[in-house]
Design an enzyme around this catalytic site. Structure first.
Site, short mmCIF file in Angstrom:
data_model
loop_
_atom_site.label_atom_id
_atom_site.label_comp_id
_atom_site.label_asym_id
_atom_site.label_seq_id
_atom_site.Cartn_x
_atom_site.Cartn_y
_atom_site.Cartn_z
N SER A 86 0.82 -1.20 0.00
CA SER A 86 0.00 0.00 0.00
C SER A 86 0.86 1.25 0.00
O SER A 86 1.94 1.28 0.60
CB SER A 86 -0.90 0.01 1.25
OG SER A 86 -1.52 1.26 1.43
N GLN B 140 0.33 -0.54 -4.84
CA GLN B 140 -0.96 0.13 -4.89
C GLN B 140 -0.80 1.63 -4.71
O GLN B 140 -0.04 2.08 -3.86
CB GLN B 140 -1.88 -0.43 -3.80
CG GLN B 140 -3.22 0.27 -3.67
CD GLN B 140 -3.19 1.40 -2.64
OE1 GLN B 140 -2.28 1.46 -1.82
NE2 GLN B 140 -4.17 2.27 -2.70
N TYR C 221 -3.12 5.46 -4.52
CA TYR C 221 -4.40 6.16 -4.46
C TYR C 221 -4.41 7.24 -5.52
O TYR C 221 -3.38 7.60 -6.09
CB TYR C 221 -4.59 6.80 -3.07
CG TYR C 221 -4.69 5.80 -1.95
CD1 TYR C 221 -5.87 5.08 -1.73
CD2 TYR C 221 -3.60 5.55 -1.13
CE1 TYR C 221 -5.95 4.17 -0.71
CE2 TYR C 221 -3.68 4.62 -0.10
CZ TYR C 221 -4.86 3.93 0.10
OH TYR C 221 -4.94 3.01 1.11
#
Length: 387
Positions: A107, A128, A130
């Protein structure tokens, strides 16, 4: 060492060993938590069809995801703050995934940085991101993932606005925890956790602190995070992010047929049917209810992966039987991580694999790639008839 036979065993140990604010961070959903609960209870409505007198020798759970063969159709989902669940948590989870032969997804909001994880592993992992407003930071972040030889980019698309999670607000969630009387008292009873955290230098968001403009410590990080997410996100912006990456791109957070079609149009190689583990829009349908319709719409054109609610190998089997190429587990591996570190993540993967393999055999299948809806008994109206 307790006898671990199911993921629930790990959750119970995890609850005892990790501070309350981090347990609550993982083990709650938004608002009333209806969607969080139904992600798991809706799996229970789907039954398996028992078959007998079939040759079950030579079984395999190996499956290709994004062109690479893995030990089973399971990836470790991107979960923020893993380094607060256990010291150096992302490194330990990545190592466990690598040894078992499944993908690990790091993340952006990890405690260990991209470089930390790459330094302590031998194989490429997924990364990952955002959808953030700071384009310069995004380009540099993706560049760092390329330099670390990450093999896929997972873009989370369901976090333009953060769903309210009551317990995180009440607990004053932060990384590291603020030295309030309640936090100090709670930590005093979790000596294993405290000892591990005292022995590591990794206690902040490693991908952000020192990398994002103006973020050099915990106080500046808090203000940056509050403004970072791009509320103006649209499909054109998603395509821009997709074009920043040279390899496979997965869009995570698809829960609607029309959005699945749009994901195909912007060039995604795969999507993840997900409601963010029930942590965003409370009252949304469970991921497993939405999977069949999305499969019917785009399943023959791209890989469709599944996330939210998996707590067992039987859940993995059911998702694959409904058409999913692969699945992601979040809480299931976090329980193991918080309970026993790297060994706990390995144990979680072994438990899920054994349940998957045994249940597949009892349904009369010996190759996960041959599993289809024929092994399921789905209740009439399961997908719902909504006005």
């Amino acid at each position: 060492m307790p006898v671990i036979t199911e993921i629930e065993d790990l959750r119970r140990i995890y609850k005892r060993r990790v501070p309350k604010m981090f347990y609550d961070y993982a083990e709650t959903g938004s608002w009333t938590q209806q969607t969080f609960r139904e992600n798991t209870t809706d799996f229970a409505q789907i039954r398996l069809r028992q078959r007998i007198a079939k040759d079950m020798a030579g079984r395999t759970t190996k499956r290709k995801m994004l062109g690479e063969e893995w030990a089973m159709p399971v990836a470790l989902a991107p979960v923020g703050l893993c380094g607060m669940q256990h010291a150096d948590g992302e490194i330990k989870a990545a190592r466990a995934a690598e040894k078992f032969g499944v993908p690990f997804t790091l993340s952006t909001m990890s405690i260990c940085s991209i470089e930390d994880v790459a330094e302590h592993t031998d194989k490429p992992f997924w990364f990952q991101v955002y959808t953030l407003k700071d384009d310069d930071f995004m380009r540099r972040l993706i560049g760092r993932a390329k330099d670390a030889k990450c093999s896929a980019l997972v873009i989370t698309v369901d976090l333009q606005v953060m769903g309210q999670r009551h317990k995180d607000l009440k607990n004053g969630l932060s990384a590291p925890p603020k030295p309030t009387p309640a936090a100090i008292f709670d930590t005093a009873f979790r000596w294993r956790w405290a000892l591990g955290m005292a022995q590591t230098k990794r206690r902040f968001f490693g991908n952000i602190v020192g990398h994002a403009k103006g973020v050099s410590d915990a106080s500046s990080l808090s203000s940056w995070t509050a403004e970072a997410f791009d509320q103006s996100l649209d499909w054109a912006r998603i395509k821009e992010l997709r074009d920043m990456w040279d390899g496979p791109v997965i869009l995570k957070g698809i829960l609607d047929v029309e959005d699945a079609k749009q994901a195909l149009n912007v060039g995604a190689d795969a999507i993840v049917v997900s409601n963010h583990g029930g942590r965003q829009l409370d009252g949304a349908l469970s991921s497993i209810r939405m999977l069949p319709a999305i499969m019917d719409a785009v399943g023959d054109k791209m890989e469709v992966h599944f996330d939210s609610g998996i707590r067992s190998g039987q859940d993995v089997l059911k998702a694959c039987a409904l058409g999913a190429t692969g699945t992601m587990i979040g809480r299931a591996f976090v329980y193991g991580l918080g309970a026993m570190g790297e060994e706990g993540v390995s144990t979680a993967l072994k438990v899920i694999h054994k349940e998957l393999d045994t249940s597949m055999a009892l349904c009369g299948k010996r190759d996960i790639n041959d599993v289809d809806r024929d092994i399921l008994l789905v209740p009439e109206g399961f997908e719902g008839r909504w006005m």
